[in-house]
Design a protein around this motif. Structure first.
Motif, mmCIF file in Angstrom:
data_model
loop_
_atom_site.group_PDB
_atom_site.id
_atom_site.type_symbol
_atom_site.label_atom_id
_atom_site.label_comp_id
_atom_site.label_asym_id
_atom_site.label_seq_id
_atom_site.Cartn_x
_atom_site.Cartn_y
_atom_site.Cartn_z
ATOM 1 N N ARG A 30 0.820 -1.214 0.000
ATOM 2 C CA ARG A 30 0.000 0.000 0.000
ATOM 3 C C ARG A 30 0.853 1.262 0.000
ATOM 4 O O ARG A 30 0.459 2.287 -0.544
ATOM 5 N N TRP A 31 2.013 1.193 0.619
ATOM 6 C CA TRP A 31 2.825 2.399 0.758
ATOM 7 C C TRP A 31 3.988 2.449 -0.225
ATOM 8 O O TRP A 31 4.533 3.518 -0.488
ATOM 9 N N LEU A 32 4.389 1.300 -0.781
ATOM 10 C CA LEU A 32 5.570 1.283 -1.630
ATOM 11 C C LEU A 32 5.261 1.215 -3.124
ATOM 12 O O LEU A 32 6.102 1.573 -3.935
ATOM 13 N N ILE A 33 4.074 0.737 -3.507
ATOM 14 C CA ILE A 33 3.761 0.594 -4.928
ATOM 15 C C ILE A 33 3.459 1.963 -5.540
ATOM 16 O O ILE A 33 2.534 2.657 -5.102
ATOM 17 N N PRO A 34 4.203 2.362 -6.553
ATOM 18 C CA PRO A 34 3.975 3.686 -7.177
ATOM 19 C C PRO A 34 2.578 3.782 -7.796
ATOM 20 O O PRO A 34 2.118 2.863 -8.471
ATOM 21 N N GLY A 35 1.920 4.900 -7.572
ATOM 22 C CA GLY A 35 0.632 5.169 -8.188
ATOM 23 C C GLY A 35 -0.560 4.528 -7.512
ATOM 24 O O GLY A 35 -1.707 4.745 -7.931
ATOM 25 N N TYR A 36 -0.325 3.752 -6.446
ATOM 26 C CA TYR A 36 -1.435 3.053 -5.789
ATOM 27 C C TYR A 36 -2.411 4.040 -5.160
ATOM 28 O O TYR A 36 -3.621 3.988 -5.422
ATOM 29 N N ARG A 37 -1.901 4.954 -4.354
ATOM 30 C CA ARG A 37 -2.775 5.935 -3.712
ATOM 31 C C ARG A 37 -3.431 6.843 -4.746
ATOM 32 O O ARG A 37 -4.622 7.169 -4.646
ATOM 33 N N GLU A 38 -2.678 7.246 -5.733
ATOM 34 C CA GLU A 38 -3.214 8.128 -6.770
ATOM 35 C C GLU A 38 -4.397 7.482 -7.484
ATOM 36 O O GLU A 38 -5.397 8.147 -7.790
ATOM 37 N N THR A 39 -4.296 6.188 -7.762
ATOM 38 C CA THR A 39 -5.362 5.487 -8.485
ATOM 39 C C THR A 39 -6.692 5.635 -7.769
ATOM 40 O O THR A 39 -7.725 5.931 -8.385
ATOM 41 N N TYR A 40 -6.692 5.425 -6.451
ATOM 42 C CA TYR A 40 -7.948 5.440 -5.707
ATOM 43 C C TYR A 40 -8.404 6.850 -5.346
ATOM 44 O O TYR A 40 -9.605 7.122 -5.306
ATOM 45 N N GLU A 41 -7.484 7.734 -5.086
ATOM 46 C CA GLU A 41 -7.889 9.087 -4.684
ATOM 47 C C GLU A 41 -8.298 9.951 -5.870
ATOM 48 O O GLU A 41 -9.042 10.909 -5.695
ATOM 49 N N GLU A 42 -7.828 9.602 -7.064
ATOM 50 C CA GLU A 42 -8.178 10.410 -8.238
ATOM 51 C C GLU A 42 -9.217 9.739 -9.139
ATOM 52 O O GLU A 42 -9.648 10.332 -10.126
ATOM 53 N N ALA A 43 -9.606 8.509 -8.797
ATOM 54 C CA ALA A 43 -10.622 7.821 -9.598
ATOM 55 C C ALA A 43 -11.940 8.591 -9.541
ATOM 56 O O ALA A 43 -12.341 9.093 -8.487
ATOM 57 N N ASP A 44 -12.617 8.659 -10.666
ATOM 58 C CA ASP A 44 -13.934 9.305 -10.693
ATOM 59 C C ASP A 44 -14.971 8.434 -9.992
ATOM 60 O O ASP A 44 -15.938 8.962 -9.432
ATOM 61 N N TYR A 45 -14.768 7.101 -10.050
ATOM 62 C CA TYR A 45 -15.726 6.209 -9.405
ATOM 63 C C TYR A 45 -15.051 4.887 -9.061
ATOM 64 O O TYR A 45 -14.213 4.382 -9.826
ATOM 65 N N ILE A 46 -15.419 4.356 -7.891
ATOM 66 C CA ILE A 46 -14.874 3.086 -7.410
ATOM 67 C C ILE A 46 -16.034 2.157 -7.088
ATOM 68 O O ILE A 46 -16.971 2.539 -6.384
ATOM 69 N N LEU A 47 -15.962 0.944 -7.594
ATOM 70 C CA LEU A 47 -16.933 -0.082 -7.248
ATOM 71 C C LEU A 47 -16.290 -1.008 -6.229
ATOM 72 O O LEU A 47 -15.239 -1.597 -6.488
ATOM 73 N N ALA A 48 -16.916 -1.135 -5.056
ATOM 74 C CA ALA A 48 -16.393 -1.981 -3.983
ATOM 75 C C ALA A 48 -17.249 -3.238 -3.880
ATOM 76 O O ALA A 48 -18.470 -3.166 -3.806
ATOM 77 N N GLY A 49 -16.587 -4.401 -3.844
ATOM 78 C CA GLY A 49 -17.298 -5.670 -3.890
ATOM 79 C C GLY A 49 -17.889 -6.140 -2.582
ATOM 80 O O GLY A 49 -18.608 -7.140 -2.555
ATOM 81 N N SER A 50 -17.604 -5.461 -1.494
ATOM 82 C CA SER A 50 -18.194 -5.815 -0.203
ATOM 83 C C SER A 50 -18.207 -4.569 0.671
ATOM 84 O O SER A 50 -17.455 -3.614 0.433
#
Length: 430
Positions: free
Chosen positions: A180-200
């Motif tokens: 979660r903290w070391l993968i580049p772009g991980y935080r950006e993907t979720y914080e800048e996404a226009d919409y997120i579908l969560a499965g649970s």
């Protein structure tokens, strides 16, 4: 059904294969259901090409080819992830991340310009479904909506089941935190996404706790769907003459799936109930021999049978012939087998931890609080006896189970995705 064939959807589904199971098969069904409504371009990994070419050689599919080193590494990643012959999934997911990272980078490199030029109206990343992977293409989604999901995972083991957690090498789950903290772009993907579908619900809350995601940018959207073939053509008829009750379990025979819990509960049924039931345990896995020994020790060989893993047609026959579905998995992200069972009119008894606890309602079955192993055994026994003795309750739950399963058809899911796409486009135009 809503949709617009003029809209151009870039679907990035790394795992998309009609011949495989689990996530690759779900990815494939998302693809064909969305393609029925929109003009899609599918981007997927080359390892899916042989299966997709058999059924869709004429379609707009772009295959991403990996380097020779990655091909070699992919072949060895599984063996590197094993301890005593068993795959340690948190370790496997960590070791195989470089394979996804190459795919992720190549997708960005190939489609960056066309996305910036707005050759597409929406970019939707469907798989991987675990909420721990970045999508580099979001960097190019400056003027078009980006949607990710459904993503699901991260569900912890219940406190009363730490022995099972140890058997499943849950100690390796710390690797998730590192990613979660070391993968580049991980935080950006979720914080800048226009919409997120969560499965649970658990994953939805996890994402909101980890990232700065507002409520209007995320929603609950179960990843599992079901084909019409799973719906029983003949309603179950329960008469006083039908004495034999058939119980069914479908799943991998590994510790957390809870087949041993179910076997213990059968052993504790009242004699007059036990006499009239049978249990089929469909599946293979590392625990099969110990489960068979457990059955022998409890003198239940005449009551419990292990056909192994079977193909889809055979599993459909088992659903058709069964009366109650028992699935005491103590940690389940999705659990498509529960939806399949409901489609065949089977009341379901499940453990309330993860996705399956959300699929089953009070009208369609029973959810057991995972307080402890013994508590689950006793509650499972009680609920089996209740459904065997109360024919009216069984009939009512059987009917409601089918109605509930209809909410998970791929057509129904495609309609919901269509509504989301159109809403995002309306918001972006405003």
């Amino acid at each position: 059904m809503m949709g617009n064939k003029k809209l151009r959807i870039l679907l990035i589904i790394e795992q998309c294969n009609p011949e495989w199971t689990s996530v690759p098969l779900q990815g494939y069904y998302f693809y064909i259901s969305i393609r029925n409504l929109f003009n899609t371009t599918l981007v997927t990994h080359e390892r899916n090409k042989p299966a997709l070419e058999k059924v869709h050689s004429d379609r707009d599919i772009v295959y991403i080819y990996e380097s020779n080193f990655t091909k070699w590494y992919y072949k060895h990643a599984e063996s590197l992830s094993k301890i005593k012959g068993k795959i340690i999934w948190p370790l496997y997911n960590t070791l195989t991340y470089p394979i996804y990272a190459e795919f992720n980078h190549l997708v960005y490199k190939k489609f960056k310009t066309s996305v910036l030029k707005r050759d597409y109206d929406i970019v939707h990343v469907v798989t991987p479904m675990m909420p721990r992977y970045p999508a580099k293409i979001i960097k190019a989604c400056k003027n078009i909506p980006f949607i990710i999901g459904p993503v699901n995972g991260g569900v912890p083991y219940p406190k009363g089941f730490q022995e099972i957690a140890r058997k499943e090498f849950a100690g390796f789950n710390f690797l998730r935190l590192i990613g979660r903290w070391l993968i580049p772009g991980y935080r950006e993907t979720y914080e800048e996404a226009d919409y997120i579908l969560a499965g649970s619900t658990y994953t939805l809350n996890l994402i909101k706790s980890l990232f700065d995601v507002r409520d209007e940018h995320i929603e609950l959207f179960y990843e599992n769907g079901i084909n019409d073939a799973f719906f029983s053509k003949d309603p179950k008829v329960d008469t006083e003459e039908s004495i034999q009750i058939n119980l069914l379990f479908v799943g991998r025979l590994v510790p957390y799936k809870g087949a041993d819990i179910l076997i213990d509960s059968i052993g504790q049924l009242r004699p007059q109930i036990q006499e009239n039931i049978s249990l089929i345990i469909v599946g293979n896995g590392s625990e099969k021999e110990s489960l068979q020994q457990q059955v022998q020790n409890l003198d239940l060989k005449e009551k419990i049978h292990f056909p192994g893993w079977v193909n889809q047609q055979e599993i459909l026959e088992y659903y058709h012939k069964s009366d109650i579905f028992c699935f005491p998995s103590v940690r389940e992200f999705g659990g498509a087998v529960v939806i399949e069972a409901m489609a065949n009119g089977l009341p379901c008894i499940v453990v309330d931890n993860g996705g399956i606890g959300e699929y089953v309602t009070e009208e369609t079955g029973f959810k057991i609080n995972p307080i402890s192993r013994e508590f689950v055994v006793q509650e499972l026994r009680k609920r089996i006896e209740q459904l065997v003795e109360d024919r009216a309750l069984h009939a009512a739950m059987s009917y409601e189970a089918v109605e509930r399963a209809k909410e998970f058809t791929w057509d129904s899911k495609a309609e919901k995705i269509s509504d989301i796409y159109l809403k995002l486009l309306s918001n972006s135009s405003e």
